[in-house]
Design a protein around this motif. Structure first.
Motif, PDB file in Angstrom:
ATOM      1  N   LEU A  36       0.838  -1.198   0.000  1.00  0.00           N
ATOM      2  CA  LEU A  36       0.000   0.000   0.000  1.00  0.00           C
ATOM      3  C   LEU A  36       0.874   1.250   0.000  1.00  0.00           C
ATOM      4  CD1 LEU A  36      -2.675  -1.025   2.677  1.00  0.00           C
ATOM      5  CD2 LEU A  36      -2.855  -1.190   0.193  1.00  0.00           C
ATOM      6  N   SER A  37       0.348   2.330  -0.579  1.00  0.00           N
ATOM      7  CA  SER A  37       1.023   3.624  -0.461  1.00  0.00           C
ATOM      8  C   SER A  37       0.638   4.223   0.882  1.00  0.00           C
ATOM      9  CB  SER A  37       0.633   4.551  -1.611  1.00  0.00           C
ATOM     10  OG  SER A  37      -0.762   4.781  -1.651  1.00  0.00           O
ATOM     11  N   VAL A  38       1.635   4.644   1.649  1.00  0.00           N
ATOM     12  CA  VAL A  38       1.422   4.978   3.062  1.00  0.00           C
ATOM     13  C   VAL A  38       1.983   6.353   3.381  1.00  0.00           C
ATOM     14  CG1 VAL A  38       1.937   4.284   5.449  1.00  0.00           C
ATOM     15  CG2 VAL A  38       1.564   2.540   3.693  1.00  0.00           C
ATOM     16  N   ALA A  39       1.224   7.124   4.171  1.00  0.00           N
ATOM     17  CA  ALA A  39       1.712   8.363   4.775  1.00  0.00           C
ATOM     18  C   ALA A  39       1.631   8.217   6.286  1.00  0.00           C
ATOM     19  CB  ALA A  39       0.893   9.562   4.321  1.00  0.00           C
ATOM     20  N   LEU A  40       2.651   8.700   6.990  1.00  0.00           N
ATOM     21  CA  LEU A  40       2.708   8.638   8.455  1.00  0.00           C
ATOM     22  C   LEU A  40       3.057  10.016   8.977  1.00  0.00           C
ATOM     23  CD1 LEU A  40       2.878   7.014  11.183  1.00  0.00           C
ATOM     24  CD2 LEU A  40       5.312   6.677  10.655  1.00  0.00           C
ATOM     25  N   ILE A  41       2.186  10.573   9.829  1.00  0.00           N
ATOM     26  CA  ILE A  41       2.456  11.892  10.401  1.00  0.00           C
ATOM     27  C   ILE A  41       2.423  11.816  11.917  1.00  0.00           C
ATOM     28  CG2 ILE A  41       1.585  13.162   8.401  1.00  0.00           C
ATOM     29  CD1 ILE A  41      -0.995  13.707   9.987  1.00  0.00           C
ATOM     30  N   GLU A  42       3.219  12.675  12.548  1.00  0.00           N
ATOM     31  CA  GLU A  42       3.329  12.728  14.007  1.00  0.00           C
ATOM     32  C   GLU A  42       3.419  14.181  14.426  1.00  0.00           C
ATOM     33  OE1 GLU A  42       3.672  12.708  17.791  1.00  0.00           O
ATOM     34  OE2 GLU A  42       3.367  10.752  16.839  1.00  0.00           O
ATOM     35  N   GLN A  43       2.596  14.578  15.412  1.00  0.00           N
ATOM     36  CA  GLN A  43       2.552  15.985  15.806  1.00  0.00           C
ATOM     37  C   GLN A  43       3.804  16.443  16.543  1.00  0.00           C
ATOM     38  OE1 GLN A  43      -0.451  17.081  18.614  1.00  0.00           O
ATOM     39  NE2 GLN A  43       0.032  15.432  20.047  1.00  0.00           N
ATOM     40  N   GLY A  44       4.522  15.508  17.150  1.00  0.00           N
ATOM     41  CA  GLY A  44       5.794  15.831  17.781  1.00  0.00           C
ATOM     42  C   GLY A  44       6.901  15.090  17.046  1.00  0.00           C
ATOM     43  N   ASP A  45       7.821  14.517  17.803  1.00  0.00           N
ATOM     44  CA  ASP A  45       8.836  13.681  17.186  1.00  0.00           C
ATOM     45  C   ASP A  45       8.382  12.224  17.289  1.00  0.00           C
ATOM     46  OD1 ASP A  45      11.223  13.006  15.920  1.00  0.00           O
ATOM     47  OD2 ASP A  45      12.320  12.834  17.819  1.00  0.00           O
ATOM     48  N   PHE A  46       8.942  11.385  16.460  1.00  0.00           N
ATOM     49  CA  PHE A  46       8.574   9.981  16.451  1.00  0.00           C
ATOM     50  C   PHE A  46       8.813   9.358  17.827  1.00  0.00           C
ATOM     51  CE2 PHE A  46      10.286  10.691  12.020  1.00  0.00           C
ATOM     52  CZ  PHE A  46       9.037  10.796  11.424  1.00  0.00           C
ATOM     53  N   GLY A  47       7.764   8.739  18.367  1.00  0.00           N
ATOM     54  CA  GLY A  47       7.894   8.026  19.634  1.00  0.00           C
ATOM     55  C   GLY A  47       8.196   8.895  20.825  1.00  0.00           C
ATOM     56  N   CYS A  48       7.757  10.176  20.791  1.00  0.00           N
ATOM     57  CA  CYS A  48       8.183  11.079  21.866  1.00  0.00           C
ATOM     58  C   CYS A  48       7.219  11.130  23.040  1.00  0.00           C
ATOM     59  CB  CYS A  48       8.355  12.494  21.313  1.00  0.00           C
ATOM     60  SG  CYS A  48       6.803  13.356  20.986  1.00  0.00           S
ATOM     61  N   ALA A  49       6.057  10.495  22.923  1.00  0.00           N
ATOM     62  CA  ALA A  49       5.072  10.602  23.997  1.00  0.00           C
ATOM     63  C   ALA A  49       4.980   9.293  24.777  1.00  0.00           C
ATOM     64  CB  ALA A  49       3.725  11.029  23.417  1.00  0.00           C
ATOM     65  N   ALA A 188       6.924   4.292   2.105  1.00  0.00           N
ATOM     66  CA  ALA A 188       6.091   5.187   2.911  1.00  0.00           C
ATOM     67  C   ALA A 188       6.685   6.590   2.944  1.00  0.00           C
ATOM     68  CB  ALA A 188       5.953   4.647   4.332  1.00  0.00           C
ATOM     69  N   VAL A 189       5.816   7.589   3.139  1.00  0.00           N
ATOM     70  CA  VAL A 189       6.237   8.975   3.345  1.00  0.00           C
ATOM     71  C   VAL A 189       5.957   9.315   4.806  1.00  0.00           C
ATOM     72  CG1 VAL A 189       5.896  11.388   2.716  1.00  0.00           C
ATOM     73  CG2 VAL A 189       5.739   9.595   0.962  1.00  0.00           C
ATOM     74  N   ALA A 190       6.991   9.646   5.560  1.00  0.00           N
ATOM     75  CA  ALA A 190       6.836   9.933   6.987  1.00  0.00           C
ATOM     76  C   ALA A 190       7.315  11.341   7.291  1.00  0.00           C
ATOM     77  CB  ALA A 190       7.624   8.925   7.822  1.00  0.00           C
ATOM     78  N   ALA A 191       6.649  11.987   8.244  1.00  0.00           N
ATOM     79  CA  ALA A 191       7.067  13.332   8.650  1.00  0.00           C
ATOM     80  C   ALA A 191       6.693  13.565  10.106  1.00  0.00           C
ATOM     81  CB  ALA A 191       6.420  14.395   7.768  1.00  0.00           C
ATOM     82  N   ASN A 192       7.659  14.060  10.878  1.00  0.00           N
ATOM     83  CA  ASN A 192       7.388  14.464  12.249  1.00  0.00           C
ATOM     84  C   ASN A 192       7.007  15.944  12.282  1.00  0.00           C
ATOM     85  OD1 ASN A 192       9.938  15.341  11.530  1.00  0.00           O
ATOM     86  ND2 ASN A 192      10.992  14.494  13.311  1.00  0.00           N
ATOM     87  N   TYR A 193       6.494  16.390  13.412  1.00  0.00           N
ATOM     88  CA  TYR A 193       6.066  17.778  13.624  1.00  0.00           C
ATOM     89  C   TYR A 193       5.025  18.220  12.600  1.00  0.00           C
ATOM     90  CZ  TYR A 193       9.879  17.723  16.924  1.00  0.00           C
ATOM     91  OH  TYR A 193      10.692  17.386  17.984  1.00  0.00           O
ATOM     92  N   VAL A 194       4.089  17.324  12.339  1.00  0.00           N
ATOM     93  CA  VAL A 194       2.928  17.630  11.494  1.00  0.00           C
ATOM     94  C   VAL A 194       1.685  17.295  12.309  1.00  0.00           C
ATOM     95  CG1 VAL A 194       1.663  17.066   9.388  1.00  0.00           C
ATOM     96  CG2 VAL A 194       4.168  17.175   9.343  1.00  0.00           C
ATOM     97  N   THR A 195       0.873  18.296  12.620  1.00  0.00           N
ATOM     98  CA  THR A 195      -0.288  18.125  13.488  1.00  0.00           C
ATOM     99  C   THR A 195      -1.542  17.889  12.665  1.00  0.00           C
ATOM    100  OG1 THR A 195       0.657  19.543  15.201  1.00  0.00           O
ATOM    101  CG2 THR A 195      -1.728  19.196  15.267  1.00  0.00           C
TER     102      THR A 195
END
Length: 555
Positions: A36-49, A188-195
């Protein structure tokens, strides 16, 4: 692994995953592995909470025998085997010991039966696992043997100890990066600091998420055929915008924390000691009336936990009160009196929120925890199409849970893709039997796997990049540069806590922070004011004398 925001805005994805804790990361890998084509977004840094709080034990499900829950036990066994296989440079077997007392529920005969049943239920525990990674059978040792290993414990009515092995993740932050790097490697396309601010809708179908790039301040839509909300405590807020929110979205939370003691207590042995305070597990068929605290050797000290306390809805998941900390210190000293633990022995506390069944103050916090991961298919519960919400419970079963979730997503997308017969390993484990020439190289291998050479390439490119960052740490300058260039580190806490070992066991001294910030400044073009701000963002965590884990900082 680059932060390519434009790809999020320009493409329509099969699956968009909101939240990159351990469940979000493994969901991205599983979906990408299925094509599958995948996007992953995280509002902070990866695994920061919440995922930053882990005692690093990969339990094989022995504890679920008291619930007679073989389904959950088998899930844990498979997950342990999976992690030992796909990430051998990060996950290893660890020996555990639990003292036995008297002839009742804490006695030898109960534990002997439990270990035997555990070995039978987990007969396939080593299938496909390399020889050095295999889990041996459990056994009972004598009172004399136990006292030689654990002289500090209560010896009244002591009869011996139960010994078994489970998995142990030496560096959970590096595991997180390896999982995401694997997903990106698979497309996959991943990006941190995206709310994620709100869902975008077409009638009763979710078509994506309206997001804000926290680094640039820009807003845009990320389009997807299916959205998976894996945002942990933030999931309910995002789902609240739906016209019919499912009633089983968790609204109550428990604060879980593990403390790091700056000195070893039991050498290389992980030890489970029964709590001094009474605990009733209402879901257990066989109730011991106690719960275990595990003392796990790590980085020259000891991880102790897990402790649970009630959390209010507006609680800061990384905040630990003086009273809460002193209560766990008192508990440790009751269990291990000769240790004499004081506040000065605490290097760090790892804290996070876990979903609970209720906020009933009459129920102790540990008993409120959800027992099973919740997966909500909103099309089935509220006729909202194109959306799943996943609320994970146990860190270490995530790689197993996500298989079922992605199977259900594929069914909704009417796509039929089977898992590969042989599961690909994680980034860094592609090459077997990598030999390192020096201890220096071995340390890098244990962090980066077979890609440690990429760090060495940077280290050898310019004089001084092999130098240590700080005098009391083992991180080199090249690792900081690598984190910025290849691992999406954009703030000082990203590097200190989640890419290197600089902040694993406590907040580094100011001189170390300054050196690390200046290295990042050269890469990212920070001003002197920005450098000062980044240093302050780490040092602000010194409240309660270094006894909290830094949260997802605003860049």
């Amino acid at each position: 692994m680059k932060r390519e925001i434009q790809l999020l805005a320009e493409n329509t994805f099969d699956v968009l995953i909101v939240g990159s804790g351990i469940y979000g990361a493994f969901l991205a890998r599983e979906a990408a592995m299925r094509g599958l084509s995948v996007a992953l977004i995280e509002q902070g840094d990866f695994g920061c909470a919440t995922s930053a709080n882990s005692q690093k034990i990969v339990h094989g499900g022995l504890r679920y025998l008291q619930h007679l829950n073989l389904v959950r036990m088998r899930e844990s066994i498979r997950a342990r085997r999976q992690l030992l296989t796909i990430a051998p440079y990060l996950v290893r077997p660890q020996r555990f010991l639990v003292p036995t007392y008297g002839y009742g529920m804490q006695g030898k005969w109960i534990m002997r039966v439990a270990l035997l049943l555990n070995d039978i239920v987990s007969l396939d525990r080593n299938r496909g696992v390399d020889t050095g990674q295999r889990i041996p059978a459990g056994r009972i040792i004598s009172r004399r043997q136990c006292m030689a290993i654990l002289p500090c414990i209560d010896q009244d009515r002591l009869t011996g100890a139960a010994q078994w092995h489970d998995g142990f993740i030496e560096d959970t932050e590096r595991l997180m990066i390896a999982i995401i790097h694997t997903a990106v490697q698979q497309g996959a396309v991943a990006a941190n600091y995206v709310t994620a601010e709100d869902y975008t809708m077409d009638g009763n179908r979710v078509t994506g998420v309206h997001v804000r790039d926290r680094l640039e301040g820009e807003t845009f839509n990320v389009r997807a055929r299916m959205v998976i909300n894996a945002a942990g405590p933030g999931a309910a807020t995002l789902d609240a915008g739906l016209s019919q929110q499912p009633s089983d979205t968790p609204q109550a939370w428990v604060k879980a924390f593990n403390v790091f003691l700056k000195r070893p207590l039991f050498d290389d042995m992980a030890v489970g000691l029964s709590s001094a305070t009474r605990h009733i597990d209402r879901d257990a068929v066989i109730n011991r009336g106690k719960r275990f605290y595990f003392f796990v050797p790590w980085k020259g000290g000891t991880l102790v936990g897990t402790e649970y306390v009630a959390a209010s809805p507006d609680d800061d998941s990384t905040n630990l009160s003086r009273t809460e900390l002193e209560a766990v210190i008192d508990e440790i000293n009751k269990l291990c009196p000769c240790a004499g633990i004081a506040r000065k022995d605490i290097g760090f506390c790892h804290v996070g929120l876990l979903p609970a069944n209720s906020a009933d103050p009459a129920t102790d916090a540990a008993s409120r925890l959800l027992k099973h991961t919740r997966v909500v298919d909103h099309e089935a519960t509220s006729s909202t199409q194109g959306l799943f919400t996943v609320t994970g419970i146990k860190y270490t079963v995530a790689p197993q849970v996500v298989i079922d979730v992605i199977d259900r997503v594929l069914a909704r997308l009417d796509v039929h893709v089977a898992r590969p017969d042989v599961e690909p390993v994680l980034y860094g484990a592609e090459k077997e039997g990598v030999e390192t020439e020096h201890t220096y190289d071995s340390r890098l291998y244990n962090r980066y796997g077979c890609h440690y050479g990429d760090v060495l390439e940077i280290a050898n490119s310019v004089r001084g990049l092999r130098d240590l960052v700080g005098v009391d740490r083992d991180t080199i300058v090249a690792e900081v540069i690598y984190a910025v260039r290849e691992e999406m580190a954009v703030t000082l806490p990203d590097v200190v806590y989640r890419r290197t070992g600089l902040g694993s066991t406590g907040i580094p001294v100011r001189e170390t922070l300054k050196q690390c910030a200046n290295i990042m400044a050269a890469e990212l073009g920070w001003s002197k004011a920005r450098v000062s701000k980044e240093i302050s963002s780490v040092e602000s965590a010194r409240s309660l004398s270094e006894n909290r884990l830094i949260d997802c900082e605003q860049p």
